[in-house]
Design a protein around this motif. Structure first.
Motif, PDB file in Angstrom:
ATOM      1  N   ILE A 156      -5.505  10.503   8.825  1.00  0.00           N
ATOM      2  CA  ILE A 156      -4.780  11.691   8.379  1.00  0.00           C
ATOM      3  C   ILE A 156      -4.861  12.797   9.418  1.00  0.00           C
ATOM      4  CG2 ILE A 156      -4.863  13.590   6.714  1.00  0.00           C
ATOM      5  CD1 ILE A 156      -5.719  11.457   4.609  1.00  0.00           C
ATOM      6  N   SER A 184       0.821  -1.205   0.000  1.00  0.00           N
ATOM      7  CA  SER A 184       0.000   0.000   0.000  1.00  0.00           C
ATOM      8  C   SER A 184       0.855   1.256   0.000  1.00  0.00           C
ATOM      9  CB  SER A 184      -0.896  -0.013   1.230  1.00  0.00           C
ATOM     10  OG  SER A 184      -1.234   1.295   1.617  1.00  0.00           O
ATOM     11  N   GLU A 185       0.744   2.022  -1.061  1.00  0.00           N
ATOM     12  CA  GLU A 185       1.508   3.264  -1.152  1.00  0.00           C
ATOM     13  C   GLU A 185       1.164   4.209  -0.018  1.00  0.00           C
ATOM     14  OE1 GLU A 185       1.772   5.601  -4.649  1.00  0.00           O
ATOM     15  OE2 GLU A 185       2.589   3.989  -5.856  1.00  0.00           O
ATOM     16  N   GLY A 186      -0.112   4.244   0.337  1.00  0.00           N
ATOM     17  CA  GLY A 186      -0.528   5.125   1.423  1.00  0.00           C
ATOM     18  C   GLY A 186       0.163   4.760   2.720  1.00  0.00           C
ATOM     19  N   HIS A 231       3.031  15.144  -4.844  1.00  0.00           N
ATOM     20  CA  HIS A 231       1.778  14.405  -4.653  1.00  0.00           C
ATOM     21  C   HIS A 231       1.487  13.503  -5.846  1.00  0.00           C
ATOM     22  CE1 HIS A 231       0.045  17.300  -7.290  1.00  0.00           C
ATOM     23  NE2 HIS A 231      -1.132  16.754  -7.216  1.00  0.00           N
ATOM     24  N   MET A 273      -8.583  12.798  -0.290  1.00  0.00           N
ATOM     25  CA  MET A 273      -9.418  11.772   0.325  1.00  0.00           C
ATOM     26  C   MET A 273     -10.847  12.268   0.511  1.00  0.00           C
ATOM     27  SD  MET A 273      -9.204   8.679   1.243  1.00  0.00           S
ATOM     28  CE  MET A 273      -7.682   8.004   1.899  1.00  0.00           C
ATOM     29  N   GLY A 297      -9.482   6.513   6.488  1.00  0.00           N
ATOM     30  CA  GLY A 297      -8.275   7.175   6.002  1.00  0.00           C
ATOM     31  C   GLY A 297      -8.244   8.626   6.452  1.00  0.00           C
ATOM     32  N   ALA A 356      -3.810   8.990  -7.088  1.00  0.00           N
ATOM     33  CA  ALA A 356      -4.143   7.734  -6.416  1.00  0.00           C
ATOM     34  C   ALA A 356      -3.873   6.562  -7.352  1.00  0.00           C
ATOM     35  CB  ALA A 356      -5.602   7.757  -5.990  1.00  0.00           C
ATOM     36  N   LEU A 384      -3.224  15.254   1.097  1.00  0.00           N
ATOM     37  CA  LEU A 384      -3.896  13.959   1.153  1.00  0.00           C
ATOM     38  C   LEU A 384      -5.320  14.093   1.653  1.00  0.00           C
ATOM     39  CD1 LEU A 384      -1.244  12.248   0.727  1.00  0.00           C
ATOM     40  CD2 LEU A 384      -2.159  10.775   2.503  1.00  0.00           C
ATOM     41  N   LEU A 405       3.781   5.657   2.708  1.00  0.00           N
ATOM     42  CA  LEU A 405       3.924   7.083   3.005  1.00  0.00           C
ATOM     43  C   LEU A 405       3.828   7.314   4.506  1.00  0.00           C
ATOM     44  CD1 LEU A 405       4.151   9.927   1.806  1.00  0.00           C
ATOM     45  CD2 LEU A 405       1.676   9.982   1.684  1.00  0.00           C
ATOM     46  N   ALA A 406       2.852   6.663   5.127  1.00  0.00           N
ATOM     47  CA  ALA A 406       2.681   6.781   6.577  1.00  0.00           C
ATOM     48  C   ALA A 406       3.954   6.380   7.296  1.00  0.00           C
ATOM     49  CB  ALA A 406       1.526   5.896   7.044  1.00  0.00           C
TER      50      ALA A 406
END
Lengths: 180, 180
Positions: free
Chosen positions: A162, A92-94, B84, A120, A158, B87, A116, A97-98
């Motif tokens: 964030i 998961s790219e998200g 950025h 979102m 999500g 998605a 983000l 990043l986290a």
DNA sequence: CGCCCCATGTAATAAGTTACATGATTTT
DNA sequence: AAAATCATGTAACTTATTACATGGGGCG
């Protein structure tokens, strides 16, 4: 494997169709759940036909082939749905990043998070509108609704993450402080 | 691309290391965020060295190479973190299952969901324990914690969805009824 | 000396992306 | 007749998975 399942699922819910139809159906209905373009769909249908999961039901003008799911295809689909799979490896790219966020200094990290947040939020609205539309149109296959519900819940979660993370970073950057 | 980022991130947070070290680090720390095996890591490191993102800092006994991130690598990482991204296309087996669930009859669907519930519960516990461990160990890089938090929230949301969907299916199967 | 684990890699295959190519039909 | 769009496909490349191959070093 999952591409096959998605195709079998569409043929099963919406009836026979050509590669083009299925590519369209992907864009319209299943896209936020599993993405595939036509260049992946056409060869896969050919292989599935060779494996007996679908048949060419009719040949239309210019090479158009209408595919229909076979009994064997239905069985395969049913087996996938009921057989329990081990969880697929996470990618998961998200989340990546986290994980890497603290490599940035606080101001930058908060900037990234606010971008983000905007994306979102937009996505959440989009999905909510789609759901409202589907509900009013009363389109019978409930599958779309369950999957949409899943997407909406995920987007909300999500967003919460964030905001919580941005707050935490801000709090650490200015401990017991009120200024910027 | 993201594999590069993950590797650069690890080299950046944990300092120089060999392919083997990085493969271990993947298993230990970043695995629930981005998965990669050694057969992917070794060639990628070689390419990254060719591209100047890392250097071979030292050569140990038997071909062991210790890689370190270069300035160029740090810049690339920073660029990825702040630039950025659009998605990425969705491709979720879980959501696909959600989408196709109504193809099963209610009893089967509920059976599938209860298996999923058990798996998801186990995963949630696992992540929660990991977090407790990390908190007590006071390991400084907060990244692991933010990502863990993300994973825990996602697992909780997944569980909620599973339960809500099972309830909905059950309610539809026996409308205004009390028996099984 | 033999066994096991450390450590590094390659090869073959599968899955997915992007770009290219082609021609038929409908619309203006 | 030209333009748009329907419709099908292939090719080249990247990414990821699985399996195979190899050899050093420590330990009994």
């Amino acid at each position: 494997m999952s591409l096959r399942i998605a195709l079998l699922g569409l043929l099963s819910t919406s009836g026979p169709g050509s590669g083009y139809d299925l590519a369209k159906a992907f864009e319209r209905s299943i896209n936020y759940v599993w993405h595939a373009g036509h260049s992946q769909i056409y060869p896969e249908l050919a292989k599935m036909a060779a494996d007996g999961l679908v048949t060419v039901e009719a040949q239309g003008t210019r090479g158009r082939k209408t595919y229909a799911i076979t009994d064997q295809g239905s069985e395969e689909l049913h087996r996938w749905l009921t057989g329990h799979r081990p969880a697929p490896p996470v990618r998961s790219e998200g989340a990546l990043l986290a994980f890497l966020l603290p490599l940035l200094d606080p101001a930058e990290a908060i900037g990234v998070l606010s971008t983000l947040e905007a994306e979102m939020t937009a996505r959440l609205h989009e999905l909510e509108q789609l759901r409202a539309l589907k509900r009013s149109a009363q389109v019978p296959p409930r599958g779309g609704l369950y999957a949409l519900d899943f997407g909406i819940r995920s987007a909300r979660t999500g967003l919460e993450w964030i905001r919580a993370t941005a707050d935490d970073i801000a709090a650490r950057a200015t401990p017991g402080d009120a200024g910027a």
